[in-house]
Design an enzyme around this catalytic site. Structure first.
Site, mmCIF file in Angstrom:
data_model
loop_
_atom_site.group_PDB
_atom_site.id
_atom_site.type_symbol
_atom_site.label_atom_id
_atom_site.label_comp_id
_atom_site.label_asym_id
_atom_site.label_seq_id
_atom_site.Cartn_x
_atom_site.Cartn_y
_atom_site.Cartn_z
ATOM 1 N N ASP A 1 -1.776 -7.113 11.817
ATOM 2 C CA ASP A 1 -1.418 -8.137 12.784
ATOM 3 C C ASP A 1 -2.676 -8.711 13.439
ATOM 4 O O ASP A 1 -3.570 -7.956 13.835
ATOM 5 C CB ASP A 1 -0.491 -7.521 13.843
ATOM 6 C CG ASP A 1 0.018 -8.530 14.843
ATOM 7 O OD1 ASP A 1 0.786 -9.417 14.447
ATOM 8 O OD2 ASP A 1 -0.357 -8.427 16.025
ATOM 9 N N GLU B 1 -9.773 5.478 -0.603
ATOM 10 C CA GLU B 1 -9.513 6.907 -0.838
ATOM 11 C C GLU B 1 -8.087 7.147 -1.313
ATOM 12 O O GLU B 1 -7.759 8.246 -1.778
ATOM 13 C CB GLU B 1 -9.758 7.696 0.452
ATOM 14 C CG GLU B 1 -11.195 7.661 0.963
ATOM 15 C CD GLU B 1 -11.342 8.440 2.262
ATOM 16 O OE1 GLU B 1 -10.569 9.419 2.453
ATOM 17 O OE2 GLU B 1 -12.195 8.072 3.090
#
Length: 555
Positions: A215, A275
């Site tokens: 956002d 990751e």
């Protein structure tokens, strides 16, 4: 709540394509209004789980769920008071885990809305920060002394109206808020803040989310020197970020957002996502004058955001052929490395059926156009039903934004009313009690139940168009080359690894002749549109589209 038979699916039906996000169709769910499962009139996570088969059958690749974190709900979840928990009105962490499992079993990725630019004033961080000027979190928010006359530190404005600064009597300082006064901005110049937000991101990655919609991603960092924004010339103003009645549009927002230091944080954010292979991030860029330039910066290379949520088609300007062509040309010229996520509607804007005054044939044509552009796409719940903006009378209004600027701007509630599932009760199958916003009578006539039984419905059109898009790699991942963009038509080529798709759209109320580019082309009849082949070429009826696959002539 009407029951539907569950789909028979394997335990995990996700594809193994780590690049799945490129060209993905993402379905935005506004949880308050999707499905109520416990009779309190507010949608919840269990309701979403119940309706996931419908979303999977639509043919999208992922869902984006608007915020469900703990919150006082002054901005309906975009004011977070605890990032690591579910607000009780939506359910529990266990419900969320069940949602992830069910979505993955249905082949749907899950993207969650992460609000990091600000928190709720009720967050424990802010309570501690405002308590004194020397506590451990005193610098976690943007605090500043007043000018000698007691006025705010500078001229920055809030998107929700008025100054972006609020006086706090405990600290005897102002704090910054880009939105509600109850939504203080975090200080991204503080390394502890940045690290904590990355830890929160990891918390949700560990729970199995596939990505994040970030956002107001360009609001994270403010100018350390708190310099005044200059005025913006009237001819340069637009309503891409704020409604035209809002004086926020009168400034050139050079200093209160979109600062260069944000790049470093986004690089750290991407490193964390790397990751977890197969995860993605789409950033919402709220920038009226330089939106595409920021999009290019934030998605350049492979160490920043995967894509940015584009505002080009969320504004009031009607998407004529020249307008669309200009946007695509600008995108090709400026965003040379990055990727866009296009949308016509969302929870913050008037539904595009109403905003642009489109009838059913025009709505379908532009849906086909959206799904043929270079980039990923976001579809807002109900868009596939052809829903219009609902009228919400002032006495039923919930949105603080609408209350502030009523009646020139009626707020966002008209796009957030409950989703219509059935035609057999007054709440459209959304809830058994009074809904948090009224159900629009005209929406019930377009309920899922009615459209599923009609092979010519808008819902069935969306299903066919999404399937058509998914069947063509150039439409998913290819480049785009605009061939023509007039008031009557727009044509372009999508190209990927030697394969091409020619796309043509008749934007007018009269038939148009379409000429294919030189080359060897095979007409594709699987798209949900009509056309006529003539000796002169392709004749497209009003508001219809044409697609052909092949290899163009070598020039």
């Amino acid at each position: 709540m009407t029951r539907m038979e569950p789909m028979s699916v394997p335990q995990n039906a996700l594809s193994d394509d780590a690049d799945w996000w490129r060209g993905a169709a993402i379905y935005q769910i506004y949880p308050r209004s999707f499905q109520d499962s416990n009779g309190d009139g507010i949608g919840d996570l269990s309701g979403i789980i119940h309706r996931l088969p419908y979303v999977a059958e639509l043919g999208v690749d992922a869902i984006w769920i608007s915020p469900f974190f703990r919150s006082p709900m002054l901005d309906f979840g975009y004011d977070v008071s605890d990032y690591r928990d579910i607000d009780p009105m939506f359910g529990t962490l266990g419900d969320f885990d069940a949602l992830i499992e069910r979505a993955h079993a249905l082949g749907l990725r899950v993207i969650i809305d992460l609000v990091m630019s600000h928190t709720s004033a009720q967050h424990t961080w802010f309570k501690e920060s405002r308590a004194s000027r020397d506590n451990a979190k005193s610098d976690w928010y943007v605090w500043a002394d007043p000018k000698p006359d007691g006025s705010p530190p500078n001229n920055w404005l809030s998107i929700f109206g008025g100054s972006a600064w609020e006086w706090d009597a405990e600290r005897m300082q102002y704090y910054m808020h880009n939105f509600l006064t109850e939504q203080p901005d975090l200080n991204f110049h503080n390394a502890d803040v940045r690290n904590e937000l990355l830890d929160i991101t990891r918390f949700w990655l560990e729970r199995g989310v596939d990505g994040f919609r970030l956002d107001t991603v360009n609001f994270y960092v403010h100018d350390k020197e708190l310099r005044d924004n200059p005025p913006l010339a009237e001819e340069e103003r637009n309503d891409n970020t704020a409604p035209s009645v809002n004086p926020y549009n009168f400034q050139d927002h050079l200093w209160d957002k979109t600062q260069p230091e944000n790049i470093d944080f986004l690089r750290s954010f991407r490193a964390l996502l790397n990751e977890y292979p197969g995860t993605t991030a789409v950033g919402e860029v709220g920038e009226s004058q330089r939106g595409m330039e920021v999009q290019a910066q934030y998605t350049a290379g492979d160490d920043l955001l995967h894509m940015c949520y584009d505002f080009a088609f969320l504004a009031s300007a009607y998407p004529t052929g020249p307008h669309v062509g200009a946007i695509l040309e600008k995108f090709n010229r400026i965003v040379t490395e990055g990727w866009a996520c296009w949308a016509y509607s969302n929870h913050d804007v008037v539904r595009h059926a109403t905003r642009w005054g489109m009838n059913e044939p025009v709505l379908r044509l532009y849906a086909g156009l959206l799904m043929s552009l270079k980039g990923s796409v976001c579809l807002y719940q109900g868009e596939e039903l052809g829903l219009t903006e609902a009228y919400v009378p002032y006495e039923d209004l919930q949105d603080p934004y609408g209350k502030r600027f009523w009646p020139k701007f009626k707020g966002r509630d008209g796009a957030r009313t409950p989703f219509p599932w059935t035609r057999d009760n007054h709440n459209g199958g959304f809830t058994d009690s009074k809904p948090w916003l009224p159900v629009a009578v005209e929406h019930v006539e377009r309920a899922v139940q009615a459209q599923q039984e009609d092979p010519s419905s808008t819902l069935q059109f969306y299903r066919r168009m999404l399937a058509f898009r998914k069947a063509h790699l150039p439409l998913l991942k290819g480049d785009i080359d605009v061939l023509s963009a007039t008031e009557d038509q727009i044509t372009f080529l999508r190209s990927f690894e030697g394969a091409q798709v020619f796309c043509a759209f008749n934007l007018s109320d009269a038939p148009v002749q379409i000429k294919l580019p030189e080359g060897s082309w095979e007409t594709d009849t699987r798209a949900p549109f009509e056309f006529n082949e003539t000796a002169e070429g392709i004749s497209l009826p009003p508001h219809q589209a044409f697609f052909a696959s092949g290899v163009p002539a070598q020039g």
